[in-house]
Each structure stands twice: as C-alpha cells, then as structure tokens.
Design a protein around this motif. Sequence first.
Motif: not given
Length: 171
Positions: A35-37, A111-112, A121-128, A147-151
């Motif tokens: 998930l990207t901020p 999304g969060l 935060f949001y991101g694409r669902i990854l699946h196998a 969740l990707k942290k900010l610097p």
Amino acid sequence: MTHSIGLCGIDGDRQLRPQEGRAIYYPQPPFSADLTPTIWQKAAGDTPERLYLGCLVMAPDADGAGAVELVADGYRRQPVARVNLNATFEANSSTVLIELPEGAGNVRHVGLFDEANVLRFYGRILHAHQSDRPTKVFEFPAFKLRLKKLPSQNTVGLRPTLGGTPRPRGC
C-alpha cells in the motif's frame, strides 16, 4: 514487425469481454497488497492509530483521489492492527477478513481509510490463485498488507549524513 495480442480477463481496472470460448478468471484468497500513501497521508505525516481496510472497485489516481469503494449488501470496512515490519514498511499484525454474501469480481484494489473516511493508503490486490467465480472472501493473512512508510517515519537503523559518517537516528 508488431503483433497484436488479444487479451481476456483484466486490463487495469477494465473488465474485457472474454474471447470466444474463453472464461474470465478472478483472483482468489489469500491476498496480499503493498500500500502506497496518498497525498493526504503525506501531508499529515503521522499515520492515524486506527485504520480500516476497504475494497476498491476503481483505483485512485497517483495522488490517491478518485477511488471508488465497493457498494454491496453486507460489506463493511474492517479494522487493521499494525506493527512495524522493517525500516520501509508497517504491516497488519493479524489476519484481516472481509466476507460478502455475493462474489465481487470487480474488486482489484484495497485502501486503508481513517475514522474521518479519508483514504490514507491504497494498493493493488496481489494473488496467487484464480478461479472462474468471483470471490466472496477477501482474506489478508498477517504481514500481507504492507504500508509504505514515509521517509520521515523511517526510524530504524543508521541515517546517512553528508559528512559520510552515519549517525543514529534522532541525533
């Protein structure tokens, strides 16, 4: 020479009509997501204590605006407990489960949201795994929502300096 390849299934957020004799396949649990901020999270700086996982049928733009959340009977956002994973990510500390009475084949992102309904935060669902039937269960096992942290939130380890000698963070 260029070749034209016919696609069936998923192309971004659009569902393409299957070619003759071919089925559409849908992602199946368990899922994961990086998930990207959003711009609102970047502006706020600190991550809210309480965040809620929601299913998105349309991804937001690069700034996190324009997302469309799933509308379905029985659908509710689920709280996400987080832990520090490493210097770059936080992750869910336990399994997060969203169950629906009917399959939702158009969900491709998550999304969060905070308590004020702001997408943080949001991101694409990854699946196998895939199936020809849409899933009714969106299961994210522990440590699979990252969740990707900010610097400014990366506080683990040494921080490089212009002088060349790393100093401990907080100095």
